[in-house]
Every structure is written in C-alpha cells, then in structure tokens.
Scaffold this active site. Structure first.
Site, short mmCIF file in Angstrom:
data_model
loop_
_atom_site.label_atom_id
_atom_site.label_comp_id
_atom_site.label_asym_id
_atom_site.label_seq_id
_atom_site.Cartn_x
_atom_site.Cartn_y
_atom_site.Cartn_z
CB SER A 1 -0.86 -0.03 1.28
OG SER A 1 -1.49 1.19 1.48
CE LYS B 1 -1.58 -4.72 3.45
NZ LYS B 1 -1.76 -6.04 2.84
CE1 TYR C 1 -4.23 -3.13 5.70
CE2 TYR C 1 -3.64 -0.85 5.26
CZ TYR C 1 -3.95 -2.11 4.81
OH TYR C 1 -3.96 -2.37 3.46
P1 NAD Z 1 -11.08 -7.19 1.00
O1 NAD Z 1 -11.31 -7.22 2.46
O2 NAD Z 1 -12.21 -6.86 0.11
O3 NAD Z 1 -10.47 -8.59 0.53
C1 NAD Z 1 -9.66 -9.40 1.36
C2 NAD Z 1 -10.22 -10.82 1.29
O4 NAD Z 1 -9.40 -11.66 2.11
C3 NAD Z 1 -11.64 -10.92 1.82
O5 NAD Z 1 -12.43 -11.65 0.90
C4 NAD Z 1 -11.50 -11.68 3.14
O6 NAD Z 1 -12.63 -12.47 3.42
C5 NAD Z 1 -10.23 -12.48 2.89
N1 NAD Z 1 -9.48 -12.82 4.10
C6 NAD Z 1 -9.13 -12.01 5.12
N2 NAD Z 1 -8.44 -12.69 6.05
C7 NAD Z 1 -8.35 -13.98 5.61
C8 NAD Z 1 -7.77 -15.17 6.12
N3 NAD Z 1 -7.16 -15.19 7.31
N4 NAD Z 1 -7.87 -16.30 5.40
C9 NAD Z 1 -8.49 -16.31 4.19
N5 NAD Z 1 -9.07 -15.22 3.66
C10 NAD Z 1 -8.99 -14.06 4.36
O7 NAD Z 1 -9.86 -6.20 0.75
P2 NAD Z 1 -9.32 -5.59 -0.61
O8 NAD Z 1 -9.68 -4.16 -0.65
O9 NAD Z 1 -9.67 -6.46 -1.75
O10 NAD Z 1 -7.75 -5.66 -0.33
C11 NAD Z 1 -6.98 -6.75 -0.75
C12 NAD Z 1 -5.55 -6.55 -0.29
O11 NAD Z 1 -5.05 -5.32 -0.78
C13 NAD Z 1 -5.39 -6.51 1.23
O12 NAD Z 1 -4.17 -7.14 1.55
C14 NAD Z 1 -5.30 -5.03 1.51
O13 NAD Z 1 -4.58 -4.76 2.68
C15 NAD Z 1 -4.55 -4.54 0.29
N6 NAD Z 1 -4.78 -3.13 -0.02
C16 NAD Z 1 -6.05 -2.67 -0.15
C17 NAD Z 1 -6.27 -1.33 -0.44
C18 NAD Z 1 -7.66 -0.78 -0.55
O14 NAD Z 1 -7.82 0.43 -0.43
N7 NAD Z 1 -8.68 -1.58 -0.78
C19 NAD Z 1 -5.17 -0.47 -0.61
C20 NAD Z 1 -3.88 -0.98 -0.48
C21 NAD Z 1 -3.69 -2.32 -0.19
C1 WQD Z 2 -9.44 9.22 1.08
C2 WQD Z 2 -9.61 10.69 1.42
C3 WQD Z 2 -10.00 11.13 3.75
C4 WQD Z 2 -13.85 9.15 4.07
C5 WQD Z 2 -6.90 4.26 3.20
C6 WQD Z 2 -5.86 3.53 3.98
C7 WQD Z 2 -4.76 3.11 3.08
C8 WQD Z 2 -5.31 2.32 1.89
C9 WQD Z 2 -6.44 3.03 1.21
C10 WQD Z 2 -5.22 0.00 2.33
C11 WQD Z 2 -8.89 11.11 2.69
C12 WQD Z 2 -11.20 11.52 2.92
C13 WQD Z 2 -12.66 9.66 3.58
C14 WQD Z 2 -14.87 10.06 4.45
C15 WQD Z 2 -13.47 11.90 3.80
N1 WQD Z 2 -5.85 1.07 2.29
N2 WQD Z 2 -12.47 11.01 3.46
N3 WQD Z 2 -14.64 11.39 4.29
O1 WQD Z 2 -7.20 7.30 3.91
O2 WQD Z 2 -6.20 7.61 1.61
O3 WQD Z 2 -6.31 5.38 2.58
O4 WQD Z 2 -7.41 3.40 2.18
O5 WQD Z 2 -4.06 -0.20 2.24
O6 WQD Z 2 -3.89 2.34 3.82
O7 WQD Z 2 -5.34 4.39 4.98
O8 WQD Z 2 -8.39 6.43 1.85
O9 WQD Z 2 -10.74 6.43 1.12
O10 WQD Z 2 -10.23 6.46 3.60
O11 WQD Z 2 -9.77 8.48 2.24
O12 WQD Z 2 -13.30 13.11 3.68
O13 WQD Z 2 -15.94 9.66 4.91
O14 WQD Z 2 -11.01 10.93 1.66
O15 WQD Z 2 -9.79 12.06 4.77
O16 WQD Z 2 -8.42 12.40 2.51
P1 WQD Z 2 -6.98 6.80 2.56
P2 WQD Z 2 -9.86 6.87 2.22
#
Ligand code: NAD
Ligand code: WQD
Length: 342
Positions: A125, A154, A150
């Site tokens: 991330s 990462k 969290y």
């Molecule tokens: P998500 O929660 O939609 O998907 C994760 C999936 O993993 C879910 O289906 C959940 O049921 C499954 N899971 C969780 N723990 C598990 C376990 N112990 N065993 C088996 N399955 C398990 O999340 P996402 O948004 O699709 O994110 C996927 C990956 O990307 C995660 O590692 C997350 O940290 C990373 N990521 C997400 C974002 C974002 O903003 N969505 C940003 C950066 C990184």
């Molecule tokens: C985006 C912008 C908020 C909600 C998070 C995790 C990051 C990554 C992605 C997994 C920010 C603003 C949000 C609301 C708002 N996840 N906001 N009102 O914070 O950039 O990142 O998700 O790895 O690790 O920290 O994403 O979508 O929460 O926020 O004003 O109700 O929207 O302040 O500026 P963020 P976000």
C-alpha cells in the site's frame, strides 16, 4: 498455469480473478469469507463464463494451509490479497491485524519455500510512504513510521518477503504498492462490499447518494492543497487488476532484475476530496449532501504516485479516468441494493 489467489472473493481479488480467467489461467481461490460473500463466485462466473476452483480456508490455520499445498503442488504463482484492511480497527485491535496479516504471510512463505520454485505477488500500500516529502511519490521514497498497526503490517510484510528473497533465490516476489483503489467491474456484478459504515471515501459517497448514509463528512478543508481538502491518487480497480496480470507474467517469465521488486500502482494524478465529490455529482447528476468536519487522525495531506517504473518496466499504465471509476462505483452501488432485495 495454475494461480492461487488468496482473498480472491474480496474487492480487489475478485477483479483480479476475472482478469486471470480472461487470460486462461487456471485459478484457485481461497478465502475465509471474513470480509466477502460466497455470492461473489456467482458474479465471477456470470462475467467470465468460467468458475474458479474455490476452497473456504482460513490462512491463520497453518495445518489447513499446509494440507492445501499438499493437494496443489503444481501452483505456478500466488497472488496474496487475504488480510484485514480497516485502519481504525487495527488501532483498536492490533493483535488481530498482526495475526491476520503477518502470521498468515509467514505461513504462506513457509509453504512456498517447500516448492522447487515459487512466484508471489504481495498487496502492499502507498500507506508505507506516510506523508512523502516529495510528490509524486517514487518507489525510492523513504518508508515512514507507520500511522497504524495496519500500515505497519504492510511495511513488515514487505520486509519479511525481502528477507526471505535475500536468502532464497527460488522465491521471486513483487510487492505492488496500491494507491487508492475505487470503482467496480463495468458489468455491475462485482464490487466493493463494505461491512457496516464505510471507512473509505468512495463507498461513503455512493452510500450517501443512495440514501443509506445521511451525509458525507469531508475530513478537513485546511490542508495546503488546491481547495484545502486532502489529495489522493484514485485508481480504477480494473486498472489495478490488470497490473497484477502483467506483474505475474514478469514473475513467471523470469524477467526480473532482482528476485524482489516493488512497484507503485496508481494513476499518477492526485484528486482532492472535493474534486472527487464534484466529479461524482457530474457523472451521476445527483447533488451530494456533505459537510466539512475536522481532519481525521492519521490522514496525510497528499499522496499520488510516480508510475514511471510500472509504465516502463511492467509496460502497464492506468486507462480509466476518475469519472469512469466513479460511474462504475455508482452502478455497483445501485446493483447491490437489487442483489440484496432479490
Ligand atoms: P477485502 O477485504 O475486500 O479482501 C480481502 C479478502 O481476504 C476478503 O475476501 C477476506 O474475506 C479475505 N481474508 C481475510 N483474512 C483472511 C484469512 N485469514 N484467510 C483467508 N481469507 C482471508 O480487501 P481488498 O480491498 O480487496 O484488499 C486486498 C488486499 O489489498 C489486502 O491485503 C489489503 O490490505 C490490500 N490493499 C487494499 C487497499 C484498498 O484500499 N482496498 C489499498 C492498499 C492495499
Ligand atoms: C481518502 C480521502 C480522507 C472518508 C486508506 C488507507 C490506506 C489504503 C487506502 C489499504 C482522505 C477523505 C474519507 C470520508 C473523507 N488502504 N475522506 N470522508 O485514507 O487515503 O487510505 O485506504 O491499504 O492504507 O489508509 O483512503 O478512502 O479512507 O480516504 O473526507 O468519509 O477521503 O480524509 O483524505 P486513505 P480513504
């Protein structure tokens, strides 16, 4: 080619499964359904006309994972999404996050080390950069102390993989540092399924427009940005999914310069919260009810990617605009209600 997708029924994983099936990979999904629904499989099948193999498995169960690999010695690559991702919850319950995001990664790596060779893609991330000193953010930007358990998982996850790659040249790994994934499949059949009140901006916007939430709180309008609201790099989940396929091909085709590589995956363009709100209003023709409230703890002012490395080395570039991503998120939000009622 057989690819294991952990967490493959989740938001990003399900879109990657579609892309893999489209490219004729044999896909095996494991997921414990802690943050997804089994019905996602139906959406995947409806879109791709194919059904991936699915096993309900909790990666915290080391023995179950080992048994799984016993049955699947012929896995050519693993895309590891399974993790918990709610920043606030990780502050409340850090051990849950260290167990679910770190223990599971260690167990997975232990299994991969027993294979003659293995290829791994890790979901990292942009959170690892914290507030970067320079924008756009390159992969060489310093990693900042994590703002949350969290974020820490990462950073530690990347370090663990790097350490293993250092001593084990049978493991090839790529960490993809996602910026802010949004949107949904254009069919409207799969997308993000937040449990409870969404933490992230775009699902909160679509739920507000739908009338599920009364009002969007915009966290802070006193940042030193174009309009005072915080800036992020919002990337369409389909663009993000395609990045996984090209990264996988790089691993499988042994094209890596070193056996551990990291890439930023974003659009390269920053948008403020109010710009996202305005783009959403323009795309949907709906006025959004929002109010400005104080900043949210832990938020950075601005983060957007320098994507030069992914463009040049992976040959990947995002294609979709913010408007297209928001339109797909809105289509999905409207469909969720239909799916729930049917
Ligand atoms: P998500 O929660 O939609 O998907 C994760 C999936 O993993 C879910 O289906 C959940 O049921 C499954 N899971 C969780 N723990 C598990 C376990 N112990 N065993 C088996 N399955 C398990 O999340 P996402 O948004 O699709 O994110 C996927 C990956 O990307 C995660 O590692 C997350 O940290 C990373 N990521 C997400 C974002 C974002 O903003 N969505 C940003 C950066 C990184
Ligand atoms: C985006 C912008 C908020 C909600 C998070 C995790 C990051 C990554 C992605 C997994 C920010 C603003 C949000 C609301 C708002 N996840 N906001 N009102 O914070 O950039 O990142 O998700 O790895 O690790 O920290 O994403 O979508 O929460 O926020 O004003 O109700 O929207 O302040 O500026 P963020 P976000």
């Amino acid at each position: 080619m057989k690819i294991l997708v952990t967490g493959g029924l989740g938001f990003i994983g399900s879109h990657v499964v579609i892309e893999l099936l489209d490219k004729d990979y044999e896909v095996v999904v494991v997921d414990n359904l802690s943050n997804s629904a089994i019905s996602v499989l139906e959406g995947i099948q409806a879109i791709s006309n194919k059904m991936p193999e699915f096993e309900k498995l909790d990666l915290r169960n080391k023995q179950a994972l080992s048994d799984f690999f016993g049955k699947h010695q012929d896995i050519n690559g693993v895309i590891h999404f399974a993790a918990s991702k709610a920043v606030g919850e990780s502050v409340e319950n850090p051990l849950l996050y260290y167990e679910n995001n770190i223990n599971t990664l260690v167990y997975l790596l232990q299994e991969l080390q027993q294979l003659p060779s293995s290829n791994l893609i890790f979901s990292s991330s942009c959170t690892v950069y914290g507030q970067a000193d320079t924008l756009p953010i390159t992969e060489t930007a310093p990693i900042k102390p994590a703002e949350s358990p969290y974020g820490n998982t990462k950073q530690i996850g990347e370090e663990i993989i790097k350490d293993v790659c250092n001593v084990d040249d049978t493991l090839n790994a790529i960490a993809l540092r996602y910026f802010n994934p949004i949107g949904a499949h254009h069919s409207g059949l799969i997308g993000e399924l937040p449990i409870g009140a969404p933490q992230n901006l775009v699902p909160y916007i679509t739920q507000t427009a739908m009338g599920i939430r009364e009002q969007l709180s915009v966290f802070g309008d006193d940042y030193p940005t174009i309009d005072g609201t915080a800036v992020r790099d919002y990337i369409h989940v389909i663009d993000l999914a395609k990045a996984h396929v090209v990264a996988l091909e790089r691993l499988i085709n042994n094209e890596m310069v070193s056996n551990y590589e990291t890439f930023n995956i974003g659009t390269g363009k920053g948008s403020s919260v109010l710009e996202v709100v305005q783009a959403f209003e323009k795309v949907t023709g709906k006025a959004l009810n929002y109010k400005i409230v104080p900043r949210r703890d832990g938020d950075v002012t601005a983060a957007y990617a320098d994507t030069t490395l992914a463009n040049s080395v992976l040959g990947w570039k995002s294609q979709f605009t913010l408007q297209q991503a928001l339109a797909s998120a809105w289509k999905w939000q409207q469909n969720i209600e239909v799916i729930k009622e049917s």
